[in-house]
Design a protein around this motif. Structure first.
Motif, PDB file in Angstrom:
ATOM      1  N   LEU A 140      46.674  47.822  34.375  1.00 10.99           N
ATOM      2  CA  LEU A 140      46.196  46.863  35.374  1.00 10.99           C
ATOM      3  C   LEU A 140      44.693  46.621  35.263  1.00 10.99           C
ATOM      4  O   LEU A 140      44.215  45.512  35.531  1.00 10.99           O
ATOM      5  CB  LEU A 140      46.531  47.352  36.787  1.00 10.99           C
ATOM      6  CG  LEU A 140      47.962  47.136  37.278  1.00 10.99           C
ATOM      7  CD1 LEU A 140      48.102  47.623  38.712  1.00 10.99           C
ATOM      8  CD2 LEU A 140      48.367  45.682  37.189  1.00 10.99           C
ATOM      9  N   ILE A 141      43.957  47.653  34.886  1.00 10.21           N
ATOM     10  CA  ILE A 141      42.501  47.500  34.793  1.00 10.21           C
ATOM     11  C   ILE A 141      42.131  46.462  33.740  1.00 10.21           C
ATOM     12  O   ILE A 141      41.250  45.620  33.956  1.00 10.21           O
ATOM     13  CB  ILE A 141      41.849  48.861  34.476  1.00 10.21           C
ATOM     14  CG1 ILE A 141      42.007  49.814  35.673  1.00 10.21           C
ATOM     15  CG2 ILE A 141      40.379  48.690  34.140  1.00 10.21           C
ATOM     16  CD1 ILE A 141      41.571  51.235  35.383  1.00 10.21           C
ATOM     17  N   ILE A 142      42.784  46.506  32.590  1.00 12.90           N
ATOM     18  CA  ILE A 142      42.462  45.564  31.516  1.00 12.90           C
ATOM     19  C   ILE A 142      42.725  44.115  31.929  1.00 12.90           C
ATOM     20  O   ILE A 142      41.855  43.243  31.750  1.00 12.90           O
ATOM     21  CB  ILE A 142      43.238  45.936  30.231  1.00 12.90           C
ATOM     22  CG1 ILE A 142      42.784  47.315  29.725  1.00 12.90           C
ATOM     23  CG2 ILE A 142      43.032  44.876  29.153  1.00 12.90           C
ATOM     24  CD1 ILE A 142      43.587  47.825  28.553  1.00 12.90           C
ATOM     25  N   PRO A 143      43.893  43.780  32.506  1.00  9.49           N
ATOM     26  CA  PRO A 143      44.062  42.392  32.970  1.00  9.49           C
ATOM     27  C   PRO A 143      43.105  42.013  34.099  1.00  9.49           C
ATOM     28  O   PRO A 143      42.681  40.860  34.190  1.00  9.49           O
ATOM     29  CB  PRO A 143      45.518  42.358  33.457  1.00  9.49           C
ATOM     30  CG  PRO A 143      46.189  43.474  32.746  1.00  9.49           C
ATOM     31  CD  PRO A 143      45.152  44.535  32.606  1.00  9.49           C
ATOM     32  N   TYR A 144      42.767  42.977  34.962  1.00 12.86           N
ATOM     33  CA  TYR A 144      41.828  42.666  36.040  1.00 12.86           C
ATOM     34  C   TYR A 144      40.461  42.264  35.500  1.00 12.86           C
ATOM     35  O   TYR A 144      39.734  41.506  36.150  1.00 12.86           O
ATOM     36  CB  TYR A 144      41.686  43.876  36.968  1.00 12.86           C
ATOM     37  CG  TYR A 144      42.813  44.023  37.968  1.00 12.86           C
ATOM     38  CD1 TYR A 144      43.881  43.135  37.984  1.00 12.86           C
ATOM     39  CD2 TYR A 144      42.824  45.065  38.885  1.00 12.86           C
ATOM     40  CE1 TYR A 144      44.915  43.271  38.877  1.00 12.86           C
ATOM     41  CE2 TYR A 144      43.855  45.211  39.795  1.00 12.86           C
ATOM     42  CZ  TYR A 144      44.901  44.316  39.789  1.00 12.86           C
ATOM     43  OH  TYR A 144      45.929  44.446  40.684  1.00 12.86           O
ATOM     44  N   LEU A 145      40.106  42.784  34.332  1.00 11.70           N
ATOM     45  CA  LEU A 145      38.824  42.394  33.742  1.00 11.70           C
ATOM     46  C   LEU A 145      38.797  40.901  33.403  1.00 11.70           C
ATOM     47  O   LEU A 145      37.733  40.271  33.451  1.00 11.70           O
ATOM     48  CB  LEU A 145      38.557  43.214  32.474  1.00 11.70           C
ATOM     49  CG  LEU A 145      38.294  44.707  32.677  1.00 11.70           C
ATOM     50  CD1 LEU A 145      38.082  45.392  31.343  1.00 11.70           C
ATOM     51  CD2 LEU A 145      37.089  44.924  33.580  1.00 11.70           C
ATOM     52  N   SER A 146      39.949  40.336  33.066  1.00 14.23           N
ATOM     53  CA  SER A 146      39.990  38.900  32.793  1.00 14.23           C
ATOM     54  C   SER A 146      39.751  38.084  34.052  1.00 14.23           C
ATOM     55  O   SER A 146      39.375  36.907  33.972  1.00 14.23           O
ATOM     56  CB  SER A 146      41.342  38.515  32.174  1.00 14.23           C
ATOM     57  OG  SER A 146      42.390  38.699  33.112  1.00 14.23           O
ATOM     58  N   LEU A 147      39.955  38.695  35.228  1.00 14.05           N
ATOM     59  CA  LEU A 147      39.699  38.016  36.490  1.00 14.05           C
ATOM     60  C   LEU A 147      38.273  38.221  36.971  1.00 14.05           C
ATOM     61  O   LEU A 147      37.649  37.302  37.509  1.00 14.05           O
ATOM     62  CB  LEU A 147      40.675  38.518  37.562  1.00 14.05           C
ATOM     63  CG  LEU A 147      42.170  38.368  37.285  1.00 14.05           C
ATOM     64  CD1 LEU A 147      42.972  39.014  38.408  1.00 14.05           C
ATOM     65  CD2 LEU A 147      42.550  36.910  37.144  1.00 14.05           C
ATOM     66  N   THR A 148      37.747  39.425  36.773  1.00 13.86           N
ATOM     67  CA  THR A 148      36.448  39.771  37.347  1.00 13.86           C
ATOM     68  C   THR A 148      35.277  39.518  36.392  1.00 13.86           C
ATOM     69  O   THR A 148      34.169  39.216  36.853  1.00 13.86           O
ATOM     70  CB  THR A 148      36.439  41.250  37.750  1.00 13.86           C
ATOM     71  OG1 THR A 148      36.713  42.070  36.599  1.00 13.86           O
ATOM     72  CG2 THR A 148      37.500  41.518  38.804  1.00 13.86           C
ATOM     73  N   LEU A 149      35.500  39.635  35.092  1.00 12.68           N
ATOM     74  CA  LEU A 149      34.388  39.519  34.146  1.00 12.68           C
ATOM     75  C   LEU A 149      33.778  38.118  34.090  1.00 12.68           C
ATOM     76  O   LEU A 149      32.545  37.982  34.070  1.00 12.68           O
ATOM     77  CB  LEU A 149      34.850  39.970  32.759  1.00 12.68           C
ATOM     78  CG  LEU A 149      33.751  40.207  31.709  1.00 12.68           C
ATOM     79  CD1 LEU A 149      32.730  41.210  32.222  1.00 12.68           C
ATOM     80  CD2 LEU A 149      34.373  40.705  30.414  1.00 12.68           C
ATOM     81  N   PRO A 150      34.567  37.038  34.064  1.00 14.86           N
ATOM     82  CA  PRO A 150      33.937  35.706  34.000  1.00 14.86           C
ATOM     83  C   PRO A 150      33.026  35.417  35.184  1.00 14.86           C
ATOM     84  O   PRO A 150      31.885  34.969  35.006  1.00 14.86           O
ATOM     85  CB  PRO A 150      35.144  34.753  33.959  1.00 14.86           C
ATOM     86  CG  PRO A 150      36.254  35.568  33.391  1.00 14.86           C
ATOM     87  CD  PRO A 150      36.036  36.955  33.918  1.00 14.86           C
ATOM     88  N   ILE A 151      33.497  35.658  36.409  1.00 13.60           N
ATOM     89  CA  ILE A 151      32.660  35.381  37.575  1.00 13.60           C
ATOM     90  C   ILE A 151      31.466  36.314  37.613  1.00 13.60           C
ATOM     91  O   ILE A 151      30.385  35.956  38.092  1.00 13.60           O
ATOM     92  CB  ILE A 151      33.495  35.498  38.871  1.00 13.60           C
ATOM     93  CG1 ILE A 151      32.699  35.012  40.084  1.00 13.60           C
ATOM     94  CG2 ILE A 151      33.975  36.914  39.085  1.00 13.60           C
ATOM     95  CD1 ILE A 151      32.333  33.562  40.049  1.00 13.60           C
ATOM     96  N   SER A 152      31.628  37.528  37.086  1.00 10.85           N
ATOM     97  CA  SER A 152      30.494  38.462  37.042  1.00 10.85           C
ATOM     98  C   SER A 152      29.411  37.957  36.093  1.00 10.85           C
ATOM     99  O   SER A 152      28.215  38.047  36.395  1.00 10.85           O
ATOM    100  CB  SER A 152      30.980  39.846  36.601  1.00 10.85           C
ATOM    101  OG  SER A 152      31.927  40.370  37.515  1.00 10.85           O
TER     102      SER A 152
END
Length: 277
Positions: A140-152
């Protein structure tokens, strides 16, 4: 503004606030109703009861809700920390360095942020089962990075652009290396932006449902949004509306508290660099 305009603005703002907060107030009201009182269509419960909260915290639903709450906190915190760390280096490079493809990176990050999650869940499901990441925290952490990394990346790059370039150059003149200047000068100055980005990234990961329900199957990694969809009543004829409402209220409390405490920083992080001059 004239008195008439002030009154109109005040009335309009009040209507918008009521419109936005009414669903939340309704969920709180439902969570305080007994199962026999759920058919009551009135807003307020006939008798206030805490049995729905007892059910999910100490009762039969606690085995489903409490592990999911622990998973959500752990997975979202780790995903937020990793995304902020990676975004900090990426944002520094985008804001400070001049290299080919810089605009392409920002455009790609934006494209990834708006890409529909549902379109990649099935390939991820098959891939995760083959390599052993299905129903695990890393899965779950790896897919969550696709959600959080761009906006970060977008948020932090705006903060790094506002930091005076001369301060880093002064540190290098005093003998600091590029890494020392970044770690001891740039990072402390960008701390408010990093903090704001962390809050926004945590909210995005905390609210995810599709990844949570598709890439988990047991309490080993299932987050709260996915667990809420699996609540059942005491029998097949009873709907778990009260328990789901109580769980939704508990899950919402951390988000509301963070927003109220750090709303100014969140707004500053979203608007910083938007207006020049």
């Amino acid at each position: 503004m004239s008195t008439r305009k002030k009154v109109l603005w005040g009335v309009g703002s009040a209507l918008i606030i009521v419109y936005c907060l009414f669903p939340i107030a309704w969920i709180v009201s439902v969570s305080l109703k007994a199962p026999s009182d759920l058919s009551n269509e009135s807003f307020l419960p006939s008798e206030v009861t805490w049995q729905n909260y007892e059910l999910i915290l100490t009762g039969g639903a606690s085995d489903l809700f409490l592990p999911a709450l622990r998973n959500s906190f752990g997975i979202c915190l780790i995903a937020t920390a990793i995304s902020c760390l990676l975004a900090m280096f990426a944002a520094y490079a985008i804001a400070r360095l001049d290299f080919p493809g810089k605009k392409l990176i920002l455009s790609t990050a934006l494209a990834v942020a708006i890409f529909p999650v549902i379109s990649i869940v099935t390939p991820l499901f098959n891939l995760w089962r083959n390599i052993g990441l299905y129903d695990t925290w890393p899965g779950l952490i790896i897919p969550y990075l696709s959600l959080t990394l761009p906006i970060s990346i977008w948020t932090m790059s705006a903060f790094f652009r506002e930091i005076p370039w001369e301060m880093e150059q002064a540190a290098q003149v005093d003998g600091a290396t590029t890494w020392q200047a970044f770690r001891r000068v740039i990072v402390p100055l960008a701390a408010p932006g990093v903090f704001t980005t962390a809050i926004i990234a945590f909210f995005i990961a905390w609210n995810d449902f599709i990844y949570g329900i598709s890439l988990t199957s047991t309490e080993a990694a299932r987050p709260v949004p996915a667990a809420l969809g699996l609540f059942t009543g005491a029998s097949q004829f009873e709907e778990p509306t009260g328990a789901i409402s109580a769980a939704a209220v508990i899950v919402t409390i951390p988000v509301v508290v963070l927003v109220l405490l750090f709303q100014r920083r969140i707004v500053a992080g979203l608007t910083n660099g938007a207006v020049k001059g």
